[in-house]
Each structure stands twice: as C-alpha cells, then as structure tokens.
Design an enzyme around this catalytic site. Structure first.
Site, PDB file in Angstrom:
ATOM      1  CG  ASN A  57      33.291  31.576  79.095  1.00  0.00           C
ATOM      2  OD1 ASN A  57      33.221  30.399  79.449  1.00  0.00           O
ATOM      3  ND2 ASN A  57      34.429  32.143  78.714  1.00  0.00           N
ATOM      4  CE  LYS A 103      36.166  33.674  81.801  1.00  0.00           C
ATOM      5  NZ  LYS A 103      37.242  34.625  81.802  1.00  0.00           N
ATOM      6  CG  HIS A 151      37.784  32.559  75.946  1.00  0.00           C
ATOM      7  ND1 HIS A 151      38.809  32.862  76.817  1.00  0.00           N
ATOM      8  CD2 HIS A 151      36.720  33.294  76.338  1.00  0.00           C
ATOM      9  CE1 HIS A 151      38.360  33.749  77.698  1.00  0.00           C
ATOM     10  NE2 HIS A 151      37.109  34.026  77.428  1.00  0.00           N
ATOM     11  CD  GLU A 177      39.987  32.869  80.296  1.00  0.00           C
ATOM     12  OE1 GLU A 177      39.222  31.895  80.352  1.00  0.00           O
ATOM     13  OE2 GLU A 177      39.712  33.979  80.793  1.00  0.00           O
ATOM     14  CD  GLU A 212      35.478  37.558  75.333  1.00  0.00           C
ATOM     15  OE1 GLU A 212      34.589  37.741  76.145  1.00  0.00           O
ATOM     16  OE2 GLU A 212      36.240  36.571  75.367  1.00  0.00           O
ATOM     17  N   GLY A 224      38.475  39.660  82.699  1.00  0.00           N
ATOM     18  CA  GLY A 224      38.692  39.260  84.089  1.00  0.00           C
ATOM     19  C   GLY A 224      39.561  40.235  84.876  1.00  0.00           C
ATOM     20  CB  SER A 226      35.777  43.873  82.956  1.00  0.00           C
ATOM     21  OG  SER A 226      36.974  43.169  83.258  1.00  0.00           O
ATOM     22  N   GLY A 280      32.980  36.588  84.530  1.00  0.00           N
ATOM     23  CA  GLY A 280      32.770  36.653  85.983  1.00  0.00           C
ATOM     24  C   GLY A 280      31.341  36.978  86.405  1.00  0.00           C
TER      25      GLY A 280
HETATM   26  C1  PEP Z   1      35.271  36.067  79.105  1.00  0.00           C
HETATM   27  O1  PEP Z   1      35.866  35.187  79.685  1.00  0.00           O
HETATM   28  O2  PEP Z   1      34.846  35.854  77.967  1.00  0.00           O
HETATM   29  C2  PEP Z   1      35.073  37.347  79.790  1.00  0.00           C
HETATM   30  C3  PEP Z   1      34.660  38.358  79.093  1.00  0.00           C
HETATM   31  O3  PEP Z   1      35.350  37.377  81.125  1.00  0.00           O
HETATM   32  P1  PEP Z   1      35.035  38.589  82.151  1.00  0.00           P
HETATM   33  O4  PEP Z   1      33.616  39.027  81.874  1.00  0.00           O
HETATM   34  O5  PEP Z   1      35.190  38.002  83.495  1.00  0.00           O
HETATM   35  O6  PEP Z   1      36.016  39.675  81.852  1.00  0.00           O
END
Ligand code: PEP
Length: 253
Positions: free
Chosen positions: A11, A13, A96, A98, A168, A174, A215, A237
């Site tokens: 992803n 983003k 998601h 966010e 998640e 993040g 993460s 990320g």
């Molecule tokens: C995400 O945005 O779905 C995600 C898991 O981000 P990160 O891997 O950066 O924590």
C-alpha cells in the site's frame, strides 16, 4: 481443505509521483516475478494506476486501488467508481484505518464499498483493526468482530479468493511498533476466522486470506508468516523500497 496462497500487498498510500512509481516498479519487477508460490499486489496512488497497469501487463503481479466510491457514477468530485477501478485493477483496499480516521469511512460506508467492489468483480482487501485505546481496554476481539459484521453482513461471495481481510492494529501502522506474532495468530484463529465463518459459512471462511499489517519489514516478516493464520501482509512503509518489499515477498515463499 485448499491451502491459502500467501498474498503480499504493498500500500503505497500518498507516496510516489507517476515517474517515481514507474521507477519503483521497474526496480522491483524482476525480483518479484522470480518469487514463486506467493501472490503479489501493488496498490499505487490512483494517478499511477494506469501507467503501472501498462507496466505490469502479463507480468503476473496484481494491481489494486486504495479506495473507491460505491455509487456507479455522478456528482462525486474527486472519487473513483468501481467501473473505473475495475478497468485496470483486480483488488481495492477498503476501510483502511487512515480512511476510517481521516476521511469518514464509517462502518456503513465500508459496507457499501465492499458490496460495490464485489458487484464489479473487484476483490476487496477489507481492513480491520483496533486503536491503542481499544487494545489497552481489552476490546480488540469485540472491535474486530464488530467491524467484520458491519462490513460483511448480508454480503455474498462466490469463492474464497473474492475477499481478503487485513488485520491492522491501528497502533502498529506506520509506528514501527509491530504487534507480536503469536497473539496475532491467536486473535485471527479465535476471533477473525470464526466471525468470518458465521458470516460466510465455514468452507468459504477457511479459504479467505487474512493478512497482517502494521510495521511489517524485511527483518520481522518471517515471524508473521510462520504463524498458521497469517496468510501474508499488507505492507505500507516497507513497500516503498524495492529491496525491502522483495525481501518481505521472499519471506512469504
Ligand atoms: C498500512 O498502511 O496498511 C501499513 C500496514 O503501514 P505500515 O506497514 O507502514 O505500518
């Protein structure tokens, strides 16, 4: 029981211009193609979907959008319809955290998006997860099953591959604070899959892939994939660096 094929989804983003996106795909493509037994999925920003689709054609790597609107067409400035997404993508991320936190993706809207995506032949990657506050209050199980029920109540899928769930924990996204793999597995086994079974029936629920996200990086990915209930990862990320995303994909093989 059919084995679930691991899925590694990136992803991106709101990162990468079209030029940067194409360079990143170019960098990761040969390595990704060489990994067998793992489904790979890239979810670039909307503006990069079309050129990335052209690059991925015939390469065996899936493409997904990060969002869509549930209405067919009309006066919805800034939105993408399912038909627009389905012209280029096989998958779409829905719900998601966010989008839930920043853009008004309520449980109802997530349900509408899942329903619209499925009707258009798109596979939703349905994101669920509890906040830090909910986690500390011991409410993770309750929150996850409520989010699943709200998104999927009354939803029909014809095959287990039509739907992906991504667990998640919001506090792990993040933040660099990845959740411990064993408790994740327990939550998926005791809460997520039984809730899916209640909604979709036991057989379909057994085949739906459930990813972990939060993460995930090249160093910790293997620990998640060693858990029997973790069928891959939704990576934020670390999906922006070719070497890291490739290493995560290799860890799933
Ligand atoms: C995400 O945005 O779905 C995600 C898991 O981000 P990160 O891997 O950066 O924590």
């Amino acid at each position: 029981m059919m084995a679930r094929v691991p899925l590694i989804a990136g992803n991106w983003k709101m990162n990468k211009t079209v030029g940067e996106a194409l360079r990143l795909v170019d960098e990761m493509l040969p390595g990704l193609q060489a990994v067998q037994g793992v489904e790979k999925l890239l979810c670039p920003p909307a503006i990069a979907i079309m050129p990335v689709a052209a690059m991925l054609e015939g390469k065996g790597i899936g493409l997904g959008a990060q969002n869509l609107h549930w209405e067919k067409d009309g006066a919805y400035t800034g939105e993408l319809s399912t038909a627009m997404v389905a012209e280029f993508c096989q998958y779409v991320i829905v719900g998601h955290s966010e989008r839930r936190a920043l853009f008004g993706d309520s449980d109802l809207n997530v349900h509408r998006k899942v329903t619209a995506a499925l009707a258009a032949g798109l596979k939703p990657v349905l994101c669920i997860g509890e906040t830090l506050e909910q986690n500390e209050a011991g409410r993770a199980a309750e929150v996850l099953s409520a989010q699943l029920r709200a998104a999927l109540e009354g939803v029909q899928i014809n095959s287990a591959e039509a739907l992906v769930v991504a667990y998640e924990p919001v506090w792990a996204i993040g933040t660099g604070k990845a959740a411990s793999p064993e408790p994740i597995n327990t939550l998926l086994r005791n809460v997520v899959r039984p809730t899916l079974a209640g909604l979709l029936g036991q057989e379909l629920a057994e085949g739906v892939r459930v990813l972990y996200g939060g993460s995930v990086n090249a160093a910790n990915a293997g620990e998640y994939f060693a858990q029997p209930e973790v069928d891959g990862a939704l990576v934020g990320g670390a999906s922006l660096k070719a070497a890291d995303f490739l290493a995560i994909t290799q860890a799933a093989a």
